[in-house]
Design a protein around this motif. Structure first.
Motif, PDB file in Angstrom:
ATOM      1  N   SER A  56      -5.965  37.708 -82.759  1.00 29.81           N
ATOM      2  CA  SER A  56      -5.554  38.016 -84.117  1.00 29.81           C
ATOM      3  C   SER A  56      -4.977  36.758 -84.749  1.00 29.81           C
ATOM      4  O   SER A  56      -4.860  35.711 -84.123  1.00 29.81           O
ATOM      5  N   THR A  57      -4.606  36.874 -86.030  1.00 31.38           N
ATOM      6  CA  THR A  57      -4.002  35.752 -86.728  1.00 31.38           C
ATOM      7  C   THR A  57      -2.483  35.837 -86.699  1.00 31.38           C
ATOM      8  O   THR A  57      -1.812  35.077 -87.397  1.00 31.38           O
ATOM      9  N   GLU A  58      -1.932  36.734 -85.910  1.00 33.10           N
ATOM     10  CA  GLU A  58      -0.484  36.853 -85.820  1.00 33.10           C
ATOM     11  C   GLU A  58       0.093  35.555 -85.255  1.00 33.10           C
ATOM     12  O   GLU A  58      -0.379  35.018 -84.260  1.00 33.10           O
ATOM     13  N   LEU A  59       1.141  35.065 -85.909  1.00 33.17           N
ATOM     14  CA  LEU A  59       1.722  33.801 -85.520  1.00 33.17           C
ATOM     15  C   LEU A  59       2.798  33.997 -84.473  1.00 33.17           C
ATOM     16  O   LEU A  59       3.562  34.961 -84.511  1.00 33.17           O
ATOM     17  N   GLY A  60       2.856  33.045 -83.527  1.00 34.22           N
ATOM     18  CA  GLY A  60       3.827  33.133 -82.462  1.00 34.22           C
ATOM     19  C   GLY A  60       4.983  32.169 -82.642  1.00 34.22           C
ATOM     20  O   GLY A  60       4.939  31.253 -83.459  1.00 34.22           O
ATOM     21  N   ALA A  61       6.037  32.369 -81.870  1.00 36.08           N
ATOM     22  CA  ALA A  61       7.200  31.493 -81.912  1.00 36.08           C
ATOM     23  C   ALA A  61       6.858  30.146 -81.282  1.00 36.08           C
ATOM     24  O   ALA A  61       5.978  30.039 -80.423  1.00 36.08           O
ATOM     25  N   VAL A  62       7.585  29.114 -81.706  1.00 34.72           N
ATOM     26  CA  VAL A  62       7.304  27.749 -81.285  1.00 34.72           C
ATOM     27  C   VAL A  62       8.569  27.095 -80.743  1.00 34.72           C
ATOM     28  O   VAL A  62       9.650  27.216 -81.326  1.00 34.72           O
ATOM     29  N   ASP A  63       8.459  26.402 -79.621  1.00 32.35           N
ATOM     30  CA  ASP A  63       9.527  25.550 -79.100  1.00 32.35           C
ATOM     31  C   ASP A  63       9.188  24.104 -79.439  1.00 32.35           C
ATOM     32  O   ASP A  63       8.015  23.705 -79.419  1.00 32.35           O
ATOM     33  N   THR A  64      10.193  23.321 -79.772  1.00 33.55           N
ATOM     34  CA  THR A  64       9.959  21.927 -80.131  1.00 33.55           C
ATOM     35  C   THR A  64      10.812  21.001 -79.273  1.00 33.55           C
ATOM     36  O   THR A  64      11.962  21.300 -78.951  1.00 33.55           O
ATOM     37  N   TYR A  65      10.224  19.872 -78.909  1.00 33.73           N
ATOM     38  CA  TYR A  65      10.910  18.815 -78.158  1.00 33.73           C
ATOM     39  C   TYR A  65      10.789  17.544 -78.978  1.00 33.73           C
ATOM     40  O   TYR A  65       9.677  17.051 -79.221  1.00 33.73           O
ATOM     41  N   THR A  66      11.905  17.016 -79.442  1.00 36.11           N
ATOM     42  CA  THR A  66      11.880  15.881 -80.358  1.00 36.11           C
ATOM     43  C   THR A  66      12.400  14.622 -79.678  1.00 36.11           C
ATOM     44  O   THR A  66      13.233  14.671 -78.776  1.00 36.11           O
ATOM     45  N   GLY A  67      11.886  13.500 -80.161  1.00 35.77           N
ATOM     46  CA  GLY A  67      12.330  12.217 -79.642  1.00 35.77           C
ATOM     47  C   GLY A  67      11.878  11.935 -78.231  1.00 35.77           C
ATOM     48  O   GLY A  67      12.592  11.258 -77.479  1.00 35.77           O
ATOM     49  N   LEU A  68      10.701  12.425 -77.852  1.00 37.82           N
ATOM     50  CA  LEU A  68      10.174  12.044 -76.540  1.00 37.82           C
ATOM     51  C   LEU A  68       9.909  10.546 -76.527  1.00 37.82           C
ATOM     52  O   LEU A  68       9.402   9.980 -77.502  1.00 37.82           O
ATOM     53  N   GLU A  69      10.237   9.922 -75.420  1.00 39.07           N
ATOM     54  CA  GLU A  69      10.046   8.487 -75.310  1.00 39.07           C
ATOM     55  C   GLU A  69       9.088   8.171 -74.167  1.00 39.07           C
ATOM     56  O   GLU A  69       9.331   8.546 -73.023  1.00 39.07           O
ATOM     57  N   PHE A  70       8.008   7.498 -74.513  1.00 41.18           N
ATOM     58  CA  PHE A  70       7.020   7.075 -73.527  1.00 41.18           C
ATOM     59  C   PHE A  70       7.025   5.551 -73.444  1.00 41.18           C
ATOM     60  O   PHE A  70       7.099   4.867 -74.467  1.00 41.18           O
TER      61      PHE A  70
END
Length: 649
Positions: A56-70
C-alpha cells in the motif's frame, strides 16, 4: 553540523540547483569492493533475498542518524600520493526494517555547492516508503574533506564505493546523534544489517541512486566503477563536460562530443560561477580539511589549469580534454549497464537537452534499459520568473511524491527495479508542454512516446529579403553580410548565466538582443497554424569570409565564430528566445559547408507568429573573437541554406 552556503540558500548557483543527487565517479571498471567504511565489522551471513512489492501507499515511521563520519580511501591527491577523505552523511531508516525484514537502499549526494541537507526531505520520504537512504556531502563541500575532483573515478568513485560497502553491511561508522523510535539519543556507532543483499560476501546491497546535476553525473561514474549499483535516476546532468562549458555545435563526432581539433567557445558566465562557488565552499570547509585550499583552491590542480586555459584562449586544449573526458559519461558510457531513467531540463543553458539525448542514444544502442523525460525546469531561471519545477511536476521536499508526475514515476521506477514490483515505469520518452493547462498533477502537460526522436522534420530555406521560405522554388537569390566588433567585445546578449529567475535583473538584461550590423536574420511568414517543435533544429549553411579563410590555418583563434538561435516573433513584434538557448559554433573551414545542430527545445509557435533564424557574430555569455570577422551568407536556389525543424502533430 552542515554549514549552509549563502549561494546555496539563495539558489544563485544553478550548478547546485538540484537538491537531490547520487554518488560516485566515472572511470575504470572494478568489483566495487575496494573500500569500506571506517571500522570494519563482519557481515551477518545473509543469503540474497527478493523484495516484495509494497502492499500500500501507507507511510511508515522513520529513524534518522545524523552526522555519520566516514574515513574512506579516495585515490590520489594532486601530488600522486594515496589519500583518505572524511565524508559527512545522514542515514534514514524505515523503523520496521530489520535483519528479518530487509529493505532496498538509495544512495544520494548533493549538487554542486550543496550538502547532505539538501536531500533531507527526500531521504525521509523514501524511508517512509520502505527504503534505507544514505545522503552524504560530496568531497570538497562542507562538511566533507578533500578537493573537488569533478566526479573523478579514481577519487569520488573510490569514496562512493566505500559507502556502497557500508550499506551492504561491510563496515560501521560513528554518528553524532540519532532519532530512534521517537527518542533523541546521543552519539554512537552504526552498522547496517537490515538491507537486502544480492551478495553477502561482497557486501552488495540492492541499491539505486537518485540525484541531479553534479550528483546526477556521479551516478554514471559509480555504476561504471562499481557493479553493485542496480539502477540510476540522474537529473539535469552532463554528457560531455567539454560541450557543457565550451560548446561547439558543429564538428560533432558523436553525441555532443566535438572533434579535438575544432574546440568550442567558453561559457564565461557559467565557468566563473562554477569556480566561485567551489572556492567559497573551500573557505567554509577549511576547518574540516585545510589542505582543500592549498595550491589550486578547493579544486584539483587540473581544474585550475583548465580554467586558466579557457580564460586565456577562450577554448579548451588537449590538456583540458584529458580532464573533461575523464569526468564525462560520454567517454565511458560502455561501462554503464544498469537501467537508467534520464530526466533533463527544458529550461537549461548549462546542461541542455542535447546532453541527455547523447546519453540516451548511447545507452539505447547497446541495449541498456533506458527511458527519458524532459521536465520543465533546469539550471536556468524561468522566463515567467518561476524557478524550479512546475506545479504538480516534482516535489523536491518529498512531501507529495505520489501527487506529482515525476515524483510518482521516480517512485515507481525504484519500486520496479529495487522492490520487484510489477508497477509500470512509464513511457520510453515524455516531455513537458508549457502551453497545456492543468490542475493538480502535471501529467496532462506531458506528452508520451515509445522512444526519441518523435514527429517529423519540416524545412525552411534562406531567401533574399531576410526570408525563410517553405519551398526551394520560392528562394530568391541574395545575400546578407555582417561583422563582429572585434577585441572580444559582445554585440549580442542572450542571458546572465544562473541568475535569471533568481534575483531582480536590470531591464537591459531581461530581453535578448542583437546589435544591427553584427548579425543576419531570416524570418518565416506568419504561420497559418500552430507548430509544435520537439527536438533539435539543424542548419546547413555556407559562410563566406576571405578574411577568416586567410587566418583559420593558425588554429581556433583564427576560425570563424557564429552564434545560431531561433526566435519566436509575435504579431506585435515582440521576440522570444526560447529558454535563452543558443548554439555557439566555431567553423573549422569557412570554405566548406557547415552543419549546425541547435539545442533541442519543446515549444509551440502559435498561429500568426513567425519563426526567425538569427546568426550572430558574438554573445555576451561567451568568449568572443578578437579579430574582425566579416562574413556573408548567400541565398541560392541551387545550393540552398536549409533550416530543419522537428515538429509533432
Amino acid at each position: 553540523m552542515s554549514r549552509r552556503s549563502p549561494f546555496r540558500a539563495r539558489r544563485l548557483t544553478a550548478l547546485a540547483l538540484s537538491p537531490l543527487a547520487a554518488v560516485g565517479a566515472l572511470g575504470a571498471l572494478g568489483t566495487g569492493t575496494a573500500g569500506s567504511a571506517s571500522a570494519a565489522v563482519a557481515p551477518a551471513a545473509v543469503a540474497p533475498a527478493a523484495v516484495a512489492p509494497a502492499a500500500s501507499t501507507e507511510l511508515g515511521a522513520v529513524d534518522t542518524y545524523t552526522g555519520l563520519e566516514f574515513t574512506v580511501p579516495a585515490g590520489r591527491d594532486d601530488l600522486g600520493r594515496p589519500q583518505t577523505c572524511t565524508i559527512d552523511a545522514d542515514l534514514y531508516k524505515p523503523r520496521t526494517a530489520s535483519s528479518s525484514a530487509r529493505v532496498a537502499t538509495i544512495l544520494t549526494t548533493n549538487g554542486f555547492g550543496g550538502s547532505k541537507d539538501d536531500q533531507a526531505g527526500l531521504g525521509r520520504a523514501f524511508a517512509a516508503r520502505g527504503y534505507t537512504v544514505l545522503s552524504y556531502t560530496g568531497l570538497g563541500f562542507p562538511d566533507s574533506g578533500c578537493k573537488i575532483s569533478l566526479d573523478d573515478p579514481g577519487v569520488d568513485g573510490v569514496a562512493a564505493s566505500s559507502l556502497v560497502t557500508f550499506l551492504g553491511g561491510g563496515g560501521s561508522a560513528p554518528y553524532a546523534s540519532a532519532q530512534v523510535g521517537g527518542t533523541t539519543q546521543g552519539a554512537g556507532s552504526l552498522h547496517v544489517d537490515w538491507t537486502v543483499l544480492d551478495d553477502a560476501a561482497t557486501h552488495d546491497p540492492r541499491l539505486g541512486m537518485l540525484g541531479g546535476s553534479y550528483g546526477g553525473q556521479i551516478q554514471f561514474a559509480t555504476a561504471a566503477t562499481d557493479r553493485r549499483v542496480d539502477t540510476l535516476v540522474p537529473l539535469i546532468t552532463w554528457n560531455d563536460l567539454r560541450y557543457s562549458l565550451a560548446p561547439n555545435n558543429t564538428s560533432l563526432t558523436r553525441g555532443v562530443t566535438y572533434a579535438n581539433s575544432n574546440p568550442g567557445t567558453q561559457k564565461i558566465g557559467w565557468t566563473g560561477l562554477f569556480f566561485g562557488v567551489g572556492i567559497l565552499d573551500g573557505i567554509q570547509g577549511a576547518a574540516i580539511d585545510p589542505k582543500r585550499n592549498v595550491g589550486c583552491p578547493n579544486f584539483v590542480l587540473e581544474a585550475c589549469r583548465a580554467k586558466a586555459t579557457l580564460d586565456t584562449l577562450g577554448h579548451p586544449t588537449s590538456d583540458t580534454y584529458e580532464l573533461t573526458d575523464r569526468v564525462s559519461v560520454a567517454h565511458y558510457v560502455d561501462d554503464v549497464k544498469v537501467p537508467t531513467f534520464l530526466i533533463q531540463g527544458e529550461n537549461d543553458t548549462l546542461f541542455n537537452l542535447q546532453e541527455s539525448v547523447a546519453t540516451y542514444k548511447s545507452l539505447k544502442s547497446r541495449g541498456v534499459p533506458v527511458t527519458m523525460a524532459w521536465q520543465s525546469w533546469g539550471h536556468s531561471g524561468g522566463s515567467n520568473g518561476r524557478t524550479g519545477a512546475a506545479p504538480g511536476e516534482l516535489d523536491l521536499t518529498g512531501q507529495h511524491i505520489e501527487d506529482t508526475y515525476l515524483g510518482l514515476r521516480i517512485k515507481n521506477w525504484f519500486d520496479h527495479h529495487l522492490k520487484g514490483s510489477s508497477v509500470t515505469t512509464g513511457p520510453g520518452f515524455a516531455y513537458f508542454r508549457d502551453w497545456v493547462g492543468y490542475t493538480g498533477s502535471a501529467s496532462p502537460a506531458y506528452a508520451s512516446a515509445s522512444s526519441y526522436p518523435v514527429g517529423t522534420r519540416r524545412s525552411w530555406y534562406l531567401s533574399a529579403a531576410d526570408e525563410l521560405v517553405g519551398a526551394k522554388s520560392q528562394i530568391q537569390p541574395g545575400s546578407r553580410s555582417w561583422s563582429n566588433p572585434g577585441l572580444g567585445a559582445p554585440a549580442s546578449y542572450s542571458e546572465v548565466s544562473g541568475l535569471e529567475g533568481q534575483i531582480p535583473l536590470p531591464d537591459g538584461l531581461k530581453t535578448p538582443y542583437d546589435t544591427p550590423g553584427t548579425f543576419g536574420a531570416w524570418s518565416t511568414a506568419p504561420l497559418a497554424s500552430a507548430v509544435d517543435v520537439v527536438g533539435s533544429p539543424t542548419l546547413d549553411v555556407r559562410f563566406e569570409s576571405p578574411a577568416v579563410a586567410a587566418t583559420q590555418a593558425i588554429g581556433p583563434s583564427g576560425q570563424l565564430q557564429v552564434f545560431a538561435k531561433l526566435y519566436d516573433i509575435a504579431p506585435d513584434g515582440s521576440k522570444t528566445l526560447v529558454h535563452k538557448l543558443i548554439s555557439p559554433v566555431r567553423v573549422a573551414d569557412v570554405t566548406q559547408p557547415v552543419h549546425i545542430e541547435l539545442p533541442a527545445i519543446v515549444h509551440r509557435v502559435e498561429a500568426g507568429h513567425r519563426l526567425q533564424l538569427a546568426l550572430a557574430s558574438t554573445d555576451a555569455a561567451y568568449k568572443n573573437a578578437y579579430a574582425l570577422q566579416p562574413v556573408t551568407v548567400r541565398a541560392s536556389p541551387t545550393a540552398p541554406a536549409t533550416l530543419s525543424i522537428p515538429v509533432v502533430p
